[in-house]
Design a protein around this motif. Structure first.
Motif, short mmCIF file in Angstrom:
data_model
loop_
_atom_site.label_atom_id
_atom_site.label_comp_id
_atom_site.label_asym_id
_atom_site.label_seq_id
_atom_site.Cartn_x
_atom_site.Cartn_y
_atom_site.Cartn_z
N VAL A 1 28.64 -1.13 16.14
CA VAL A 1 27.82 -2.03 16.94
C VAL A 1 26.46 -1.40 17.21
O VAL A 1 25.45 -2.07 17.24
N ASP A 2 26.43 -0.07 17.38
CA ASP A 2 25.18 0.61 17.68
C ASP A 2 24.31 0.83 16.45
O ASP A 2 23.16 1.23 16.57
N SER A 3 24.86 0.62 15.29
CA SER A 3 24.07 0.90 14.09
C SER A 3 22.99 -0.15 13.91
O SER A 3 23.15 -1.31 14.25
N ARG A 4 21.88 0.28 13.37
CA ARG A 4 20.76 -0.62 13.22
C ARG A 4 20.84 -1.32 11.86
O ARG A 4 21.49 -0.86 10.95
N ARG A 5 20.16 -2.42 11.76
CA ARG A 5 20.10 -3.13 10.50
C ARG A 5 19.00 -2.52 9.64
O ARG A 5 17.97 -2.10 10.14
N SER A 6 19.20 -2.50 8.36
CA SER A 6 18.18 -1.99 7.45
C SER A 6 17.09 -3.06 7.30
O SER A 6 17.37 -4.24 7.20
N SER A 7 15.85 -2.61 7.30
CA SER A 7 14.76 -3.55 7.12
C SER A 7 13.83 -3.02 6.04
O SER A 7 13.48 -1.85 6.04
N LEU A 8 13.47 -3.86 5.16
CA LEU A 8 12.57 -3.47 4.09
C LEU A 8 11.15 -3.71 4.54
O LEU A 8 10.89 -4.57 5.36
N PRO A 9 10.20 -2.96 3.98
CA PRO A 9 8.80 -3.14 4.40
C PRO A 9 8.26 -4.49 3.97
O PRO A 9 8.69 -5.10 3.06
N ASP B 1 0.85 -1.18 0.00
CA ASP B 1 0.00 0.00 0.00
C ASP B 1 0.89 1.24 0.00
O ASP B 1 1.88 1.29 0.74
N LEU B 2 0.56 2.22 -0.80
CA LEU B 2 1.36 3.44 -0.91
C LEU B 2 1.47 4.14 0.44
O LEU B 2 2.55 4.62 0.82
N GLY B 3 0.38 4.19 1.19
CA GLY B 3 0.41 4.83 2.51
C GLY B 3 1.35 4.13 3.46
O GLY B 3 2.10 4.78 4.21
N GLN B 4 1.34 2.80 3.44
CA GLN B 4 2.25 2.04 4.30
C GLN B 4 3.70 2.27 3.90
O GLN B 4 4.58 2.38 4.74
N THR B 5 3.92 2.32 2.60
CA THR B 5 5.29 2.55 2.11
C THR B 5 5.79 3.92 2.54
O THR B 5 6.93 4.07 2.99
N LEU B 6 4.94 4.95 2.42
CA LEU B 6 5.34 6.29 2.84
C LEU B 6 5.58 6.35 4.35
O LEU B 6 6.53 6.99 4.81
N GLN B 7 4.74 5.68 5.11
CA GLN B 7 4.91 5.63 6.56
C GLN B 7 6.25 4.96 6.91
O GLN B 7 6.99 5.43 7.76
N TRP B 8 6.57 3.87 6.22
CA TRP B 8 7.83 3.18 6.46
C TRP B 8 9.02 4.09 6.11
O TRP B 8 10.00 4.15 6.85
N LEU B 9 8.91 4.81 4.98
CA LEU B 9 9.99 5.72 4.58
C LEU B 9 10.19 6.82 5.62
O LEU B 9 11.33 7.17 5.95
#
Length: 99
Positions: A91-99, A10-18
């Motif tokens: 070590v403190d950096s977060r992992r990237s996660s895709l929607p 959903d476009l809204g979910q994608t924008l929220q994730w971004l």
């Protein structure tokens, strides 16, 4: 061709994730900036101490060891080496996660 099992995001979910990802990246940037500023201060202190040692050894005055001992209490509070190593290794950096 897309497989039937893949849902269309959903476009809204994608924008929220971004927006969430960008906010997290801003926080990460601020942490990196603080670390960089601290490291800059530590390097400046080390440069000043090194110059002081070189002046002391060239002028025949007090020994570089004594010059260093006299400067122990000055400058920036040191970041524990273990914590600094963790920051530099990410070590403190977060992992990237895709929607």
């Amino acid at each position: 061709m897309k497989a039937a099992e893949e849902p269309t995001p959903d476009l809204g979910q994608t924008l929220q994730w971004l927006r969430k990802e960008l906010a997290e990246m801003q926080v990460q940037d601020q942490k990196l900036l603080l670390t960089l500023r601290h490291l800059h201060g530590v390097l400046e202190e080390l440069r000043a101490e090194t110059a002081h040692w070189e002046d002391a050894s060239c002028s025949g005055g007090e020994s570089p060891v004594r010059a260093r001992a006299g400067s122990e209490g000055r400058g920036h509070p040191a970041l524990p080496s273990r914590r600094l190593a963790q920051l530099l290794q990410g070590v403190d950096s977060r992992r990237s996660s895709l929607p």
